[in-house]
Design a protein around this motif. Structure first.
Motif, short mmCIF file in Angstrom:
data_model
loop_
_atom_site.label_atom_id
_atom_site.label_comp_id
_atom_site.label_asym_id
_atom_site.label_seq_id
_atom_site.Cartn_x
_atom_site.Cartn_y
_atom_site.Cartn_z
N ARG A 1 0.67 -1.12 0.08
CA ARG A 1 0.09 -0.08 0.07
C ARG A 1 0.94 1.28 -0.04
NH1 ARG A 1 2.03 1.58 4.65
NH2 ARG A 1 1.48 0.69 6.49
N ALA B 1 0.41 4.86 1.41
CA ALA B 1 -0.54 5.45 2.75
C ALA B 1 -0.22 6.88 3.22
CB ALA B 1 -0.38 4.21 3.70
N PRO B 2 -0.28 7.80 2.44
CA PRO B 2 0.28 9.18 2.76
C PRO B 2 -0.71 9.67 3.87
CG PRO B 2 -0.79 9.26 0.72
CD PRO B 2 -0.69 7.96 1.19
N ALA B 3 -0.40 10.66 4.74
CA ALA B 3 -1.03 11.50 5.52
C ALA B 3 -1.42 12.72 5.02
CB ALA B 3 -0.52 11.58 6.92
N GLU C 1 -4.30 8.29 4.96
CA GLU C 1 -4.14 8.13 6.33
C GLU C 1 -4.56 9.07 7.23
OE1 GLU C 1 -0.81 5.78 7.72
OE2 GLU C 1 -1.78 3.95 7.22
N TYR D 1 -2.31 6.70 15.22
CA TYR D 1 -1.63 5.95 13.89
C TYR D 1 -1.48 4.37 13.93
CZ TYR D 1 2.33 4.22 11.26
OH TYR D 1 3.11 3.41 10.50
N VAL E 1 -3.57 2.02 11.52
CA VAL E 1 -2.59 1.45 10.42
C VAL E 1 -2.69 -0.07 10.58
CG1 VAL E 1 -0.16 1.18 11.36
CG2 VAL E 1 -0.57 1.87 9.07
N ARG F 1 7.91 1.19 3.87
CA ARG F 1 7.66 2.58 4.16
C ARG F 1 9.18 3.02 4.60
NH1 ARG F 1 4.33 0.75 9.34
NH2 ARG F 1 5.89 -0.54 10.48
N LEU G 1 9.70 4.66 10.42
CA LEU G 1 8.93 4.04 10.94
C LEU G 1 9.22 2.62 11.48
CD1 LEU G 1 5.80 5.30 8.92
CD2 LEU G 1 6.21 5.56 11.31
N1 GLU Z 1 0.80 7.64 7.04
C1 GLU Z 1 2.16 7.49 7.20
C2 GLU Z 1 2.96 8.60 6.65
O1 GLU Z 1 2.60 9.34 5.69
C3 GLU Z 1 2.86 6.08 6.52
C4 GLU Z 1 2.63 4.94 7.43
C5 GLU Z 1 2.94 3.64 7.29
O2 GLU Z 1 3.42 3.55 5.94
O3 GLU Z 1 2.78 2.78 8.02
O4 GLU Z 1 4.15 8.69 6.94
#
Ligand code: GLU
Length: 305
Positions: free
Chosen positions: A17, A19-21, A53, A198, A202, A216, A220
């Motif tokens: 995936r 998954a941008p915030a 996200e 988060y 997630v 990612r 993280l």
């Molecule tokens: N939403 C997170 C971000 O934009 C990514 C989270 C993830 O990949 O677990 O940095």
């Protein structure tokens, strides 16, 4: 990457995936992540899910979401599930703020097993009990764990995680181990404003969207052990695979998000750069190619073949 395909050991059609915030505009750091996500998927028979996200309602803005959909379209990164048109059309199963009921449902299952408790501790309360070291995560000492506080005492909820050491394999970094009880203690899953955190959102999403490989940034990496532990409690059987890639920085060392003037996707676009130039430059910054030779979004699989 060289050692990818055999280590992946995933059936064709496996899922990852992007998954941008939507807390800001896309910059070259996001483009690097997109190159890894689409590159691994296109290079190894995988599929990409786009997820928005926006669990943190205080920091996310609709205009940032709009801009990131525009930028993705312009760059040419096309998701296999969660196309940008789906998000533009309205509610989506893949936008966190539209799915409160899914997160509430998952927590109910944990409550029935006595794994969730109300917590009233502020950050200051925790810092008074455990040593607060600069740049280090504050470990929750379990103050409210056995206090049997009424659900009305606070909206905050924590999940009991146990003491296990989590061992997992990172496709770029090799074997890893983390002990969530030492890093963070019982996990905050809902904050005092009632927002899902988060870590919780997630983990629920990666489980329900049947994600096989999480790709990612290395910032993280420390979250991975706790997400694995929580995923098991939520019923995950086959463990997730992970790939944490290096983050890229501005040549002067600044974080890319802080120097959007020359690294923001929309700024580069306004300056007249073509999308293939932007992707090529990001690939060079990430060390995936020696020069900034242009690369079309459809061809990023070549970096990982
Ligand atoms: N939403 C997170 C971000 O934009 C990514 C989270 C993830 O990949 O677990 O940095």
């Amino acid at each position: 990457m060289g050692r990818g395909p055999d280590l992946l050991n995933l059936p064709p059609g496996w899922r990852t995936r992007f998954a941008p915030a939507p807390t800001g505009y896309l910059h070259l750091g996001h483009v690097v992540n997109a190159i890894y996500v689409w590159g691994m998927a296109r290079g190894h028979d995988g599929r990409v899910v786009l997820r928005i996200e926006d669990h943190d309602r205080s920091r996310c803005r609709a205009e940032y979401e709009q801009a990131l959909l525009d930028d993705l379209d312009w760059l040419g990164f096309v998701p296999d599930e969660g196309e940008t048109s789906e998000f533009r059309a309205g509610e989506s199963l893949r936008r966190q703020s539209d799915n409160d009921w899914r997160y509430a449902g998952a927590i109910t299952a944990l409550e029935l097993r006595d794994l969730v408790y109300t917590c009233t501790c502020s950050r200051g309360d925790i810092a008074r009990v455990v040593e607060d070291r600069p740049n280090e995560e504050l470990r929750y000492p379990g103050t409210c764990r056995d206090a049997a506080l009424s659900p009305d005492a606070s909206l905050q909820r924590r999940v009991k995680l146990g003491d296990d050491t989590e061992r997992f394999f990172d496709l770029l970094r090799g074997p890893q181990q983390q002990t969530p009880a030492e890093q963070c203690g019982d996990l905050l899953v809902r904050d005092r404003l009632g927002q899902w955190t988060y870590q919780y959102a997630v983990t629920v999403d990666d489980l329900e969207q049947q994600i096989d490989l999480v790709i990612r940034g290395e910032d993280l990496l420390d979250s991975t052990g706790r997400q694995r532990a929580l995923a098991r409690l939520l019923g995950r059987r086959r463990p997730l695979l992970f790939l944490h890639h290096p983050l890229v920085r501005h040549p002067d060392g600044a974080k890319l998000s802080k120097s959007a003037g020359d690294t923001g996707v929309r700024e580069l676009r306004a300056l007249g750069h073509a999308s293939a130039d932007v992707i090529g430059r990001a690939a060079q910054l990430a060390g995936l190619q020696p020069t900034s030779a242009p690369c079309d979004a459809r061809d990023v699989g070549r970096f990982f073949a």
